[in-house]
Structure formats: structure tokens, C-alpha cells
Motif scaffolding. Structure first.
Motif, PDB file in Angstrom:
ATOM      1  N   SER A  52       0.823  -1.209   0.000  1.00 18.24           N
ATOM      2  CA  SER A  52       0.000   0.000   0.000  1.00 18.24           C
ATOM      3  C   SER A  52       0.856   1.257   0.000  1.00 18.24           C
ATOM      4  O   SER A  52       0.439   2.289  -0.496  1.00 18.24           O
ATOM      5  CB  SER A  52      -0.922   0.010   1.216  1.00 18.24           C
ATOM      6  N   GLY A  53       2.031   1.184   0.553  1.00 17.79           N
ATOM      7  CA  GLY A  53       2.919   2.346   0.594  1.00 17.79           C
ATOM      8  C   GLY A  53       4.033   2.238  -0.415  1.00 17.79           C
ATOM      9  O   GLY A  53       5.072   2.857  -0.270  1.00 17.79           O
ATOM     10  N   THR A  68      -0.284   7.530   3.343  1.00 21.94           N
ATOM     11  CA  THR A  68      -0.369   6.102   3.649  1.00 21.94           C
ATOM     12  C   THR A  68       0.584   5.737   4.769  1.00 21.94           C
ATOM     13  O   THR A  68       0.224   5.011   5.702  1.00 21.94           O
ATOM     14  CB  THR A  68      -0.057   5.263   2.392  1.00 21.94           C
TER      15      THR A  68
END
Length: 93
Positions: A52-53, A68
Motif C-alpha cells: 500500500s505504501g 499512507t
């Protein structure tokens, strides 16, 4: 390096927010901050590891990556503070 700083700061904020919201699990300001720092670093790294990051993990400086990382850090800090608070509460009773 900037990702880690974001994670640590947001983790400390998340830890203190959790301690303020859940008075019965609070570790005190210093304890909440320390647990938040550790949880923030762990939570932010976990978010980056899960992908996600990924935008920020690659060295980019985009805003979504920073958001994030901050969210992962704050969440990790709050969760670890609550877990340590629960353990402390159970051990003292």
C-alpha cells in the motif's frame, strides 16, 4: 529515511491519542509515546511491505505515499499502545 520519520511521528501521535481515548489502557504520556513510536515504525513498515505504501517506499515523495505511511504509523502506534495497555491492565489485576 523520511518514511521512518513520518512513521515515528505519526506513531507517537497515534499512541498518545489511543491513551487519551482509552484512559483505562493509558501507559502515561511517556509510555504511550514509546509504544506509539515502536508501533508506528512497525505499522508503517508493514503497510509498505504489503504494497500500500509502495509509491513512497521506492523513494518517491508523492503525497499519497506520505499519507499512507502516516496512517499506517498512527494505526500501528494506537494498536500497540492499546495492546500493551491491556497486558499491563491484566497483569496488575
Amino acid at each position: 529515511m523520511e518514511q521512518l520519520i513520518i512513521q515515528l511521528i505519526s506513531g507517537a501521535v497515534g499512541g498518545n491519542a489511543a491513551g487519551s481515548a482509552m484512559k483505562n489502557l493509558s501507559l502515561g504520556t511517556l509510555g504511550n509515546t514509546i509504544a506509539g513510536l515502536v508501533g508506528g515504525a512497525g505499522g508503517g513498515q508493514l503497510i509498505a511491505l504489503l504494497g500500500s505504501g509502495a509509491a513512497l517506499a521506492g523513494g518517491g515523495g508523492d503525497i499519497m505515499g506520505m499519507v499512507t505511511q502516516a496512517a499506517g504509523g498512527a494505526g500501528g502506534g494506537a494498536i500497540l499502545t492499546a495492546i500493551v495497555g491491556m497486558i499491563k491492565s491484566k497483569m496488575s489485576s
